[in-house]
Design an enzyme around this catalytic site. Structure first.
Site, PDB file in Angstrom:
ATOM      1  N   GLY A   1      33.278  69.789 109.020  1.00  0.00           N
ATOM      2  CA  GLY A   1      33.132  69.094 107.620  1.00  0.00           C
ATOM      3  C   GLY A   1      34.905  69.217 107.287  1.00  0.00           C
ATOM      4  O   GLY A   1      35.434  68.230 107.076  1.00  0.00           O
ATOM      5  N   SER A   2      34.795  70.121 107.338  1.00  0.00           N
ATOM      6  CA  SER A   2      36.366  70.871 106.314  1.00  0.00           C
ATOM      7  C   SER A   2      37.259  70.457 107.228  1.00  0.00           C
ATOM      8  O   SER A   2      38.695  69.366 107.086  1.00  0.00           O
ATOM      9  CB  SER A   2      36.356  72.303 105.871  1.00  0.00           C
ATOM     10  OG  SER A   2      35.728  72.757 105.247  1.00  0.00           O
TER      11      SER A   2
ATOM     12  N   SER B   1      29.414  66.939 108.882  1.00  0.00           N
ATOM     13  CA  SER B   1      29.283  68.539 109.235  1.00  0.00           C
ATOM     14  C   SER B   1      27.974  68.396 109.668  1.00  0.00           C
ATOM     15  O   SER B   1      26.665  68.332 109.525  1.00  0.00           O
ATOM     16  CB  SER B   1      29.413  68.970 108.133  1.00  0.00           C
ATOM     17  OG  SER B   1      29.799  71.128 109.161  1.00  0.00           O
TER      18      SER B   1
ATOM     19  N   HIS C   1      25.637  71.365 110.257  1.00  0.00           N
ATOM     20  CA  HIS C   1      25.066  72.255 110.221  1.00  0.00           C
ATOM     21  C   HIS C   1      24.327  71.927 108.813  1.00  0.00           C
ATOM     22  O   HIS C   1      23.462  72.337 108.438  1.00  0.00           O
ATOM     23  CB  HIS C   1      25.848  73.660 109.736  1.00  0.00           C
ATOM     24  CG  HIS C   1      26.796  73.686 108.878  1.00  0.00           C
ATOM     25  ND1 HIS C   1      26.535  74.473 107.531  1.00  0.00           N
ATOM     26  CD2 HIS C   1      28.257  73.703 108.574  1.00  0.00           C
ATOM     27  CE1 HIS C   1      27.681  74.568 107.098  1.00  0.00           C
ATOM     28  NE2 HIS C   1      28.305  73.713 107.270  1.00  0.00           N
TER      29      HIS C   1
ATOM     30  N   THR D   1      39.172  71.625 124.277  1.00  0.00           N
ATOM     31  CA  THR D   1      37.907  71.242 125.126  1.00  0.00           C
ATOM     32  C   THR D   1      36.734  71.105 124.478  1.00  0.00           C
ATOM     33  O   THR D   1      36.655  71.758 123.869  1.00  0.00           O
ATOM     34  CB  THR D   1      37.994  72.255 126.778  1.00  0.00           C
ATOM     35  OG1 THR D   1      38.870  72.868 126.953  1.00  0.00           O
ATOM     36  CG2 THR D   1      36.331  71.805 127.483  1.00  0.00           C
TER      37      THR D   1
ATOM     38  N   GLN E   1      27.366  66.230 102.915  1.00  0.00           N
ATOM     39  CA  GLN E   1      25.630  66.450 102.390  1.00  0.00           C
ATOM     40  C   GLN E   1      24.923  65.040 102.312  1.00  0.00           C
ATOM     41  O   GLN E   1      24.146  64.956 101.701  1.00  0.00           O
ATOM     42  CB  GLN E   1      26.269  66.460 100.200  1.00  0.00           C
ATOM     43  CG  GLN E   1      26.907  68.013 100.198  1.00  0.00           C
ATOM     44  CD  GLN E   1      25.548  69.357 100.855  1.00  0.00           C
ATOM     45  OE1 GLN E   1      24.666  69.023 100.739  1.00  0.00           O
ATOM     46  NE2 GLN E   1      26.760  70.363 101.051  1.00  0.00           N
TER      47      GLN E   1
ATOM     48  N   CYS F   1      31.050  85.441  89.111  1.00  0.00           N
ATOM     49  CA  CYS F   1      30.729  86.370  89.856  1.00  0.00           C
ATOM     50  C   CYS F   1      29.919  86.178  91.446  1.00  0.00           C
ATOM     51  O   CYS F   1      30.563  87.146  92.068  1.00  0.00           O
ATOM     52  CB  CYS F   1      30.150  86.722  88.742  1.00  0.00           C
ATOM     53  SG  CYS F   1      31.534  88.231  87.649  1.00  0.00           S
TER      54      CYS F   1
HETATM   55  C1  LIG Z   1      30.942  68.310 100.522  1.00  0.00           C
HETATM   56  C2  LIG Z   1      31.248  69.222 101.703  1.00  0.00           C
HETATM   57  N1  LIG Z   1      31.956  69.038 102.259  1.00  0.00           N
HETATM   58  C3  LIG Z   1      33.318  69.511 103.180  1.00  0.00           C
HETATM   59  C4  LIG Z   1      32.511  70.917 102.955  1.00  0.00           C
HETATM   60  C5  LIG Z   1      32.845  71.878 104.049  1.00  0.00           C
HETATM   61  O1  LIG Z   1      31.843  71.506 105.885  1.00  0.00           O
HETATM   62  P1  LIG Z   1      31.845  72.521 106.692  1.00  0.00           P
HETATM   63  O2  LIG Z   1      30.984  73.346 106.364  1.00  0.00           O
HETATM   64  O3  LIG Z   1      31.565  72.189 108.377  1.00  0.00           O
HETATM   65  O4  LIG Z   1      33.749  73.025 107.221  1.00  0.00           O
HETATM   66  C6  LIG Z   1      30.594  70.882 103.009  1.00  0.00           C
HETATM   67  C7  LIG Z   1      30.333  72.483 103.282  1.00  0.00           C
HETATM   68  O5  LIG Z   1      30.417  73.494 102.497  1.00  0.00           O
HETATM   69  C8  LIG Z   1      30.651  70.502 101.971  1.00  0.00           C
HETATM   70  O6  LIG Z   1      29.240  70.145 100.757  1.00  0.00           O
HETATM   71 ZN   LIG Z   2      30.593  90.705  86.968  1.00  0.00          ZN
END
Ligand SMILES: Cc1ncc(COP(=O)(O)O)c(C=O)c1O
Ligand SMILES: [Zn+2]
Lengths: 396, 128
Positions: free
Chosen positions: A70-71, A199, A201, A237, A179, A324
């Site tokens: 996703g990132s 994403s 996972h 790849t 999400q 925290c």
């Molecule tokens: C809304 C959202 N965007 C992006 C990401 C990033 O995805 P990834 O962990 O596959 O890079 C996440 C997950 O942490 C997410 O919840």
């Molecule tokens: Zn603390």
């Protein structure tokens, strides 16, 4: 009793995904770029996966680029729209205050490069208002990027309305649907989405693999230079086992989506009712327009990390927006964006339940949370001040 | 790898000296809700010896464990020795804290200092 209630962070891989991945590792080790049969077999598998995924979101196969997650998809989508916009003198971007950091930090970087960013408010409900988007659009807006569903509070944005507004104004619309994919129906045509990030996972697929949908006609900017994979837009790849795992997971998730959502909504609302019995607590985000697996509460007078570790001791894996927990100085920017003050944002709990959660498990979560919140309050100086009237309660 | 040492978990799960002292000789409160940890220390002091100490903490596991350990370390000590308690000593006694959690042990040191200062000021006032 062990209950995994952090599916928004990541999910357990499905059997189907594990099988598809093993099959990929065992049988399709060829390089899809190779000319001989073993390579071309792998290429075939890759393209089958692409077509499958495209079909699920109502896109064309050539509009899907596989990424590392996703990132990466968020980064590539945003940088693409920004650089393409800049060529036409358009350097204004609209987003929302509670996007994932993959979006917000990319926008921060662009601001340093001279772009102007407007972050729309998300209000107490955790929802973007289409009329506010309309009003924020400018002549030089090159991108609107609004997430489909929020990762902390689960609120679902009016994507089709946003898509329609952007289309009418000829502005590129990207949505971080990390999400949402596999959990909500997605139709990039009907919802008029130009780019979308996903994403694996988050829907019982493997980690480190995802995809970017980019409507035909959008010239993608490369993040990774190299070979000609992914139409030359994403070198390297291909992670074929990962892609096959993702595809199997998505197929399964979409097939059972309605049934899963009906069940999870029931349990979600049961949890919300149960946790609402805790005095001086509040649900974060709209009660209706939220993912069927998301429950997010704030409890006044306690801190989130302690709550999480004590819940872990009782077999419950959950998450919190407390500073925290993350090593950050500020609590969750999402909770601050919906107007929760620091005191209350620190004491938050996110439960993102799985499809197989039972009522008994929900009962255990409710009982355990009640117990732990009461215990932590019993020696909290903040709670003492609140109950002795030295400070005013913020929640109810 | 676990987030915290066994010692931290022990003091977090079974914190020592939790509570209040109604007729405390010194009370100190430090921290704020913004940073996420608030500690309140109560001291009972008899002829310069800390005879009892209690704490209340709003905060993370590291903050609660630090409060518990700090109270254990100064209980029965002379005031001038308790004054010398450092956050390093608290962290070390806990077999270490993750780097971004060291600030929680600083808070424990500060809370004790504040309570001792409150005691000192009360003493001054009594002399007058
Ligand atoms: C809304 C959202 N965007 C992006 C990401 C990033 O995805 P990834 O962990 O596959 O890079 C996440 C997950 O942490 C997410 O919840
Ligand atoms: Zn603390």
């Amino acid at each position: 009793m062990n209950i995994y209630a952090d599916n928004a962070a990541t999910t357990e891989m499905s059997e189907a995904a594990i099988n598809a991945m093993t099959d990929g590792m065992r049988n399709w080790y060829g390089n899809p770029s190779s000319l001989y049969t073993i390579g071309q077999k792998a290429k075939e598998k890759l393209e089958e996966a692409r077509a499958e995924i495209a079909g699920i979101i109502h896109a064309q196969p050539r509009e899907i680029i596989f990424t590392s997650g996703g990132s990466e998809a968020d980064n590539q989508a945003i940088l693409t729209a920004a650089l393409n916009g800049k060529k036409k003198g358009k350097t204004h971007i609209i987003s929302s205050a509670f996007e994932h950091h993959a979006v917000l930090h990319t926008l921060k970087k662009l601001e340093k490069d001279g772009f102007t960013v407007t972050l729309l408010p998300v209000h107490e409900s955790g929802l973007v208002r289409p009329d506010e988007l309309e009003a924020a659009l400018r002549e030089d807006t090159c991108l609107v990027t609004i997430m489909t569903a929020n990762n902390e509070i689960g609120t679902i944005q009016p994507i089709a309305e946003i898509g329609a507004i952007c289309r009418a104004r000829h502005v590129v619309f990207h949505t971080d649907a990390v999400q949402a994919v596999g959990h909500l129906p997605i139709d990039v045509e009907a919802q008029q989405i130009d780019m979308l990030s996903a994403s694996a996972h988050k829907f019982h697929g493997p980690k480190g693999v995802g995809f970017l949908y980019a409507r035909k006609g959008i010239v993608l900017q490369n993040l990774i230079e190299g070979g000609a994979q992914e139409r030359g837009k994403r070198a390297g790849t291909e992670n074929l086992p990962g892609i096959l795992g993702m595809t199997a997971a998505l197929k399964e998730a979409v097939g059972a989506m309605e049934q899963h959502n009906t069940h999870m909504k029931k349990i979600r609302d049961y949890l919300i009712r149960g946790l609402s019995e805790i005095p001086h607590s509040a649900l974060n985000g709209d009660a209706e327009r939220r993912l069927s697996g998301n429950v997010n509460f704030s409890f006044e007078g306690i801190e989130g990390e302690s709550l999480l570790i004590l819940l872990d001791q009782k077999g419950i894996s959950a998450s919190s927006g407390s500073a925290c927990t993350s090593g950050a100085l500020d609590p969750s920017h999402v909770l601050l964006a919906i107007g929760r003050v620091h005191d209350v944002a620190h004491g938050s709990l996110r439960l993102s339940i799985g499809e197989d959660i039972t009522v008994q498990e929900a009962d255990h979560i409710i009982e355990a949370t009640k117990e732990v919140v009461a215990y932590l309050r019993s020696f909290s100086p903040v709670w003492r001040d609140l109950t002795e009237g030295k400070k005013e309660f913020i929640l109810k | 790898m676990a987030l915290y040492s066994e010692k931290v978990m022990e003091h977090f799960l079974q914190p020592q000296n939790v509570g209040v002292i109604e007729d405390a000789d010194g009370v100190g409160e430090v921290g704020n809700a913004k940073c996420g940890d608030i500690m309140k220390m109560y001291l009972k002091i008899d002829r310069d010896i800390i005879t009892d100490v209690k704490f209340e903490t709003f905060g993370c596991a590291s903050a609660i464990a630090s409060s518990s350990m700090a109270t254990e370390l100064i209980k029965g000590q002379r005031v001038e020795d308790a004054m010398k308690l450092t956050n390093q000593a608290v962290a070390e006694a806990l077999d270490g804290l993750p780097p971004h959690k060291l600030h929680c042990s600083v808070l424990a040191e500060e809370a004790i200092q504040a309570a001792l200062e409150d005691y000192r000021q009360k003493q001054e006032r009594n002399k007058e």
